[in-house]
Design a protein around this motif. Structure first.
Motif, PDB file in Angstrom:
ATOM      1  N   ARG A  15       0.992  -1.358   0.282  1.00 48.95           N
ATOM      2  CA  ARG A  15      -0.082   0.190  -0.129  1.00 48.95           C
ATOM      3  C   ARG A  15       0.685   1.751   0.127  1.00 48.95           C
ATOM      4  O   ARG A  15       0.184   1.825  -0.501  1.00 48.95           O
ATOM      5  CB  ARG A  15      -1.316   0.180   1.937  1.00 48.95           C
TER       6      ARG A  15
ATOM      7  N   ARG B 266       6.681   2.185  -9.118  1.00 47.82           N
ATOM      8  CA  ARG B 266       6.220   1.034 -10.628  1.00 47.82           C
ATOM      9  C   ARG B 266       6.211  -0.469 -10.482  1.00 47.82           C
ATOM     10  O   ARG B 266       7.093  -0.842 -10.185  1.00 47.82           O
ATOM     11  CB  ARG B 266       7.285   1.196 -11.704  1.00 47.82           C
TER      12      ARG B 266
ATOM     13  N   VAL C 249      -7.566  -2.887  -3.758  1.00 50.17           N
ATOM     14  CA  VAL C 249      -8.017  -1.920  -4.749  1.00 50.17           C
ATOM     15  C   VAL C 249      -6.471  -1.674  -5.061  1.00 50.17           C
ATOM     16  O   VAL C 249      -5.075  -1.171  -4.737  1.00 50.17           O
ATOM     17  CB  VAL C 249      -7.997  -0.107  -3.890  1.00 50.17           C
ATOM     18  N   GLY C 250      -6.059  -0.858  -7.030  1.00 47.97           N
ATOM     19  CA  GLY C 250      -5.308  -1.588  -7.566  1.00 47.97           C
ATOM     20  C   GLY C 250      -4.980  -2.020  -8.467  1.00 47.97           C
ATOM     21  O   GLY C 250      -3.958  -2.647  -9.433  1.00 47.97           O
ATOM     22  N   ALA C 251      -5.277  -3.881  -7.974  1.00 45.70           N
ATOM     23  CA  ALA C 251      -5.053  -4.812  -8.314  1.00 45.70           C
ATOM     24  C   ALA C 251      -5.636  -5.490  -9.820  1.00 45.70           C
ATOM     25  O   ALA C 251      -6.679  -4.654  -9.849  1.00 45.70           O
ATOM     26  CB  ALA C 251      -5.210  -6.075  -7.505  1.00 45.70           C
TER      27      ALA C 251
ATOM     28  N   VAL D 152       2.632  -4.517 -11.125  1.00 40.01           N
ATOM     29  CA  VAL D 152       1.404  -3.946 -10.851  1.00 40.01           C
ATOM     30  C   VAL D 152       1.837  -5.599  -9.670  1.00 40.01           C
ATOM     31  O   VAL D 152       2.437  -6.265  -9.584  1.00 40.01           O
ATOM     32  CB  VAL D 152       1.422  -5.294 -12.427  1.00 40.01           C
TER      33      VAL D 152
ATOM     34  N   GLY E 263       3.484   5.619  -5.453  1.00 43.23           N
ATOM     35  CA  GLY E 263       3.622   6.049  -7.106  1.00 43.23           C
ATOM     36  C   GLY E 263       4.708   4.693  -7.536  1.00 43.23           C
ATOM     37  O   GLY E 263       5.767   4.850  -8.963  1.00 43.23           O
TER      38      GLY E 263
ATOM     39  N   GLN F 221       2.244   1.821  -3.425  1.00 47.85           N
ATOM     40  CA  GLN F 221       1.183   2.317  -4.312  1.00 47.85           C
ATOM     41  C   GLN F 221       0.974   3.939  -4.050  1.00 47.85           C
ATOM     42  O   GLN F 221       0.607   4.268  -4.686  1.00 47.85           O
ATOM     43  CB  GLN F 221      -0.442   1.334  -3.970  1.00 47.85           C
TER      44      GLN F 221
ATOM     45  N   GLU G  40     -11.952  -3.298  -3.064  1.00 45.36           N
ATOM     46  CA  GLU G  40     -13.382  -3.416  -3.949  1.00 45.36           C
ATOM     47  C   GLU G  40     -14.369  -3.944  -3.781  1.00 45.36           C
ATOM     48  O   GLU G  40     -13.030  -4.947  -4.552  1.00 45.36           O
ATOM     49  CB  GLU G  40     -13.022  -1.716  -5.561  1.00 45.36           C
TER      50      GLU G  40
END
Length: 140
Positions: free
Chosen positions: A22, A30, A48-50, A32, A28, A25, A116
């Protein structure tokens, strides 16, 4: 380097935790974040972000979805599941730098980090057995 230092250094190269992911993330960094679970699990809730890429599809789809050389962090259900380990192996065999998220989705959610579902965001309080409830970081 002695054996213990080499062991722990290797673990830190190949494993990470929810709090550190987290923080990366938010900074920022880099990479995935990959949820390697099946469709029903993804719909039920994810970090979130996955992105969703089930383990069985990694060999055939990773190259089209994630640029070569991009660092990857994989997760599955939790500590009682070796799905993230299998996903990590698949990414490593495909040539990606990869780390496993210790504790998986369970600890992401239990630490109160953003989740989410297909219906939108879910707000969960941090579980005091897994994360500090009065401070934003665990200081570990």
């Amino acid at each position: 380097m002695n054996d213990a230092a080499a062991h722990f250094a290797a673990r830190l190269r190949f494993e990470t935790d929810a709090s550190d992911v987290r923080a990366a993330q938010l900074a920022g960094d880099r990479f995935v974040l990959v949820d390697s679970r099946g469709d029903a699990a993804w719909a039920q809730g994810r970090a979130v972000g996955a992105i969703h890429l089930p383990t069985a599809r990694i060999p055939s789809e990773a190259g089209d979805r994630i640029p070569a050389g991009t660092p990857v962090v994989v997760y599955c259900w939790g500590p009682g599941c070796n799905g993230a380990t299998k996903a990590g192996l698949a990414f490593a065999e495909a040539g990606y730098p990869v780390r496993e998220l210790l504790g998986g989705f369970e600890y992401w959610a239990r630490e109160g980090l953003p989740v989410e579902t297909d219906d939108g965001p879910v707000v969960r309080a941090a579980d005091p057995l897994t994360a500090p409830v009065r401070e934003p970081v665990c200081d570990c």
